[in-house]
Design an enzyme around this catalytic site. Structure first.
Site, short mmCIF file in Angstrom:
data_model
loop_
_atom_site.label_atom_id
_atom_site.label_comp_id
_atom_site.label_asym_id
_atom_site.label_seq_id
_atom_site.Cartn_x
_atom_site.Cartn_y
_atom_site.Cartn_z
N LYS A 68 0.80 -1.24 0.00
CA LYS A 68 0.00 0.00 0.00
C LYS A 68 0.83 1.28 0.00
CE LYS A 68 -4.20 -1.76 2.19
NZ LYS A 68 -5.23 -1.53 3.21
N ASP A 104 -9.91 3.23 2.00
CA ASP A 104 -9.97 2.72 3.39
C ASP A 104 -10.46 3.79 4.35
OD1 ASP A 104 -9.04 0.14 2.84
OD2 ASP A 104 -6.94 0.74 3.04
#
Ligand code: ATR
Length: 272
Positions: A68, A104
């Site tokens: 990520k 997220d």
């Protein structure tokens, strides 16, 4: 039906085989009659995967652990929220230009919005990658952040970034005083198979606290089970997982998928 026009999407992670993302995205592609397929890729490193995305015209990707942060160096454009979080979990391929986003942080705040976040005391347990995204979301919605973590140094760095208070998880007296309106577990404590582990003392929660967990295996963690017995409202980890997936789907297709339907479909899956 898969044919010569089928578009390719996928998750890039290592490991990636446990991911539930193929399940929800393939369901949604079929449900909304989109000729696309979503696969799982387990590369050793991310740079060549992005070259492959460009070369094979892979239309979109989910990025998961451990890529990520590292993926950000290889993208053509990064959305400002993803830049601020410091992590990308979604890529959109726009004619060979790879754009990075973070869904997220939105997934953490969307389920909390109906209860109100502005001015509320929001305690985040943990200071890892997941906590970074959740903290940004709460900060953006003007919640009053409190961070608690096992590792003090890591916790303080996150707290400083968002001008939040910090308490060590060992500092029992201070934990008692937090009395948050909202408590969010971002650690892996309580995740299957260690389902009897607890990340925050239940005695220190009031029935007024809204308790959210990002773990979805099990669906009702010990934290959520105990909080519910105390009379707290709870939000399970599947809610956040489905929200981040739904926002990815929207970025790729422009369609807002039916989250409740996706939840029902996932709960039918006997692995949950
Ligand atoms: P992720 O990116 O999924 O958030 P991570 O970056 O490894 O994963 O972060 C995991 C978080 O869970 C950290 O806050 C970690 O605490 P430390 O910073 O003290 O390591 C927390 N965590 C993991 N196992 C824990 C445990 N047994 N007790 C308390 N906290 C734990």
């Amino acid at each position: 039906m898969i044919d010569s026009f089928t578009q390719i999407y996928g998750v890039f992670g290592n490991p990636a085989r446990h991911s539930k993302s193929p399940f929800i995205h393939n369901f949604a592609f079929q449900y909304y009659h989109i000729n696309a397929v979503y696969l799982a890729f387990e590369p050793d490193e991310i740079a060549k995967s992005l070259e492959a995305m460009r070369a094979l015209n892979i239309k979109g990707a989910s990025i998961t652990l451990p890529f990520k942060e590292t993926v950000m160096a290889y993208l053509d454009r990064i959305d400002e929220d993803a830049e601020a979080v410091g992590a990308v979990n979604t890529i959109v391929n726009k004619g060979g230009m790879l754009h990075g986003f973070n869904t997220d942080y939105k997934a953490a705040v969307e389920p909390l919005k109906p209860f109100g976040i502005q001015g509320k005391k929001v305690c985040i347990v943990g200071a890892g990658g997941a906590a970074q995204a959740v903290a940004y979301g709460i900060y953006k919605e003007k919640g009053r952040l409190v961070i608690t973590n096992r590792n003090e140094k890591r916790g303080k760095i996150l707290a400083e970034k968002y001008k939040a208070d910090f308490f060590s998880l060992d500092d029992i007296d201070s934990l008692l005083k937090i009395q948050p309106d909202i408590l969010i577990n971002t650690t892996s404590v309580g995740m299957s198979p260690n389902i009897s582990d607890l990340c925050f003392p239940l005695d220190y929660l009031s029935p007024k606290t809204l308790v959210m967990d990002i773990i979805y295996t099990p669906l009702k963690t010990r934290l959520l089970h105990g909080a519910q017995l105390k009379g707290c409202r709870i939000i399970d980890g599947l809610t956040m997982f489905l929200n981040q997936g739904a926002q990815q789907f929207k970025l790729w297709t422009g369609i807002n998928p039916d989250i409740e339907l996706m939840r029902k479909i996932m709960l039918k899956d006997k692995n949950l």
